[in-house]
Design a protein around this motif. Sequence first.
Motif, short mmCIF file in Angstrom:
data_model
loop_
_atom_site.label_atom_id
_atom_site.label_comp_id
_atom_site.label_asym_id
_atom_site.label_seq_id
_atom_site.Cartn_x
_atom_site.Cartn_y
_atom_site.Cartn_z
N GLN A 182 -60.94 20.59 -53.24
CA GLN A 182 -60.99 21.21 -54.57
C GLN A 182 -59.73 20.89 -55.36
N GLU A 183 -58.59 20.95 -54.70
CA GLU A 183 -57.32 20.64 -55.36
C GLU A 183 -57.28 19.20 -55.84
N LYS A 184 -57.83 18.27 -55.03
CA LYS A 184 -57.84 16.87 -55.41
C LYS A 184 -58.75 16.61 -56.62
N LEU A 185 -59.77 17.46 -56.77
CA LEU A 185 -60.73 17.27 -57.87
C LEU A 185 -60.31 17.99 -59.14
N ALA A 186 -59.22 18.75 -59.07
CA ALA A 186 -58.81 19.56 -60.23
C ALA A 186 -58.55 18.70 -61.46
N ALA A 187 -57.98 17.53 -61.27
CA ALA A 187 -57.60 16.69 -62.41
C ALA A 187 -58.80 16.25 -63.24
N CYS A 188 -59.95 16.06 -62.59
CA CYS A 188 -61.12 15.58 -63.33
C CYS A 188 -62.00 16.73 -63.81
N GLY A 189 -61.65 17.97 -63.45
CA GLY A 189 -62.40 19.12 -63.94
C GLY A 189 -63.79 19.26 -63.37
N ARG A 190 -64.05 18.69 -62.21
CA ARG A 190 -65.38 18.75 -61.61
C ARG A 190 -65.76 20.17 -61.23
N SER A 191 -66.99 20.58 -61.57
CA SER A 191 -67.50 21.90 -61.20
C SER A 191 -67.83 21.94 -59.71
N ILE A 192 -67.39 23.01 -59.04
CA ILE A 192 -67.53 23.11 -57.59
C ILE A 192 -68.19 24.41 -57.19
N ILE A 193 -69.12 24.30 -56.25
CA ILE A 193 -69.74 25.46 -55.61
C ILE A 193 -69.39 25.40 -54.13
N PHE A 194 -68.83 26.45 -53.60
CA PHE A 194 -68.57 26.51 -52.16
C PHE A 194 -69.79 27.13 -51.48
N LEU A 195 -70.20 26.50 -50.38
CA LEU A 195 -71.29 27.01 -49.55
C LEU A 195 -70.83 26.90 -48.10
N ALA A 219 -73.18 25.46 -62.71
CA ALA A 219 -72.10 24.50 -62.49
C ALA A 219 -72.30 23.25 -63.34
N ILE A 220 -73.53 22.76 -63.41
CA ILE A 220 -73.80 21.56 -64.20
C ILE A 220 -73.57 21.84 -65.69
N ALA A 221 -73.98 23.03 -66.14
CA ALA A 221 -73.75 23.39 -67.54
C ALA A 221 -72.27 23.45 -67.85
N GLU A 222 -71.49 24.07 -66.96
CA GLU A 222 -70.04 24.17 -67.17
C GLU A 222 -69.37 22.80 -67.12
N ASP A 223 -69.86 21.94 -66.23
CA ASP A 223 -69.31 20.59 -66.14
C ASP A 223 -69.55 19.83 -67.44
N GLY A 224 -70.76 19.97 -67.98
CA GLY A 224 -71.08 19.29 -69.23
C GLY A 224 -70.24 19.80 -70.40
N MET A 225 -70.06 21.13 -70.46
CA MET A 225 -69.25 21.70 -71.54
C MET A 225 -67.79 21.28 -71.41
N GLY A 226 -67.30 21.22 -70.17
CA GLY A 226 -65.92 20.79 -69.96
C GLY A 226 -65.71 19.35 -70.38
N ARG A 227 -66.69 18.51 -70.10
CA ARG A 227 -66.59 17.10 -70.49
C ARG A 227 -66.61 16.95 -72.01
N ALA A 228 -67.47 17.72 -72.65
CA ALA A 228 -67.54 17.65 -74.11
C ALA A 228 -66.22 18.10 -74.73
N GLU A 229 -65.63 19.15 -74.16
CA GLU A 229 -64.36 19.64 -74.68
C GLU A 229 -63.24 18.63 -74.48
N ARG A 230 -63.20 18.01 -73.30
CA ARG A 230 -62.16 17.01 -73.04
C ARG A 230 -62.35 15.78 -73.93
N ALA A 231 -63.61 15.39 -74.17
CA ALA A 231 -63.88 14.24 -75.04
C ALA A 231 -63.44 14.54 -76.47
N GLU A 232 -63.68 15.78 -76.92
CA GLU A 232 -63.27 16.16 -78.27
C GLU A 232 -61.75 16.13 -78.40
N LYS A 233 -61.05 16.66 -77.40
CA LYS A 233 -59.59 16.66 -77.44
C LYS A 233 -59.04 15.24 -77.42
N GLU A 234 -59.69 14.37 -76.65
CA GLU A 234 -59.24 12.97 -76.59
C GLU A 234 -59.41 12.29 -77.95
#
Length: 218
Positions: free
Chosen positions: A68-81, A118-133
Amino acid sequence: MSEQQPVVYLVDDDPSILRSLTRLLSGFGFEVQPHATPEQFLDAHDVERCGCVILDLLMPDMDGLCLQEKLAACGRSIIFLSGHGDLSSGVLAMKAGAVDFLTKPCLQEELLAAVFKAIAEDGMGRAERAEKELISKRLASLTPRERQVFDLVAAGWLNKQVAYELGTAEKTIKVHRARVMNKLGVRSVVDLARIADRVGASPLPMPLNLRGTEARPH
């Protein structure tokens, strides 16, 4: 060319879990990529694709929290099971941004709800990062003087106040302001203020004399 559908990555060292989750999620129309180790997953992980990761907690060599820590930089949505979840691990995972922390076995409805979220949050996070870029690129196109004008106008300063502060004519500030708005693709001061807020620009103090007829102390 249409966009790729979201992908659900599975990371679990239990082959039976990978098989059952793959069958379940594939049956609901998800593209599923199962991986037996975190290393295998990292080799195959496409950071550009929307999706989520369903992640086991305890695995050899690298545990779920470390991945999870390694994936933090890319903002990937994670579910623990996990079948070995405990309260402290769950708290750590959620504080680090996990969408959910489920224990094995979990209800099908719980897992599917977590995946959709998780998929919805991942998509929103990507849109937000793209807008900031995009905003950052547009701001980088401003000249140093245009950036000064942007900072002051976005903070609510009037043209006459900006002109006095920068030691130039008000009509010159109007020209700079028009160029700033054109480069940033906006049409109002409100839009400029929103951009400043999006990029975390530090608010500037308003001039003491709101009429702009006296010098502002330096």
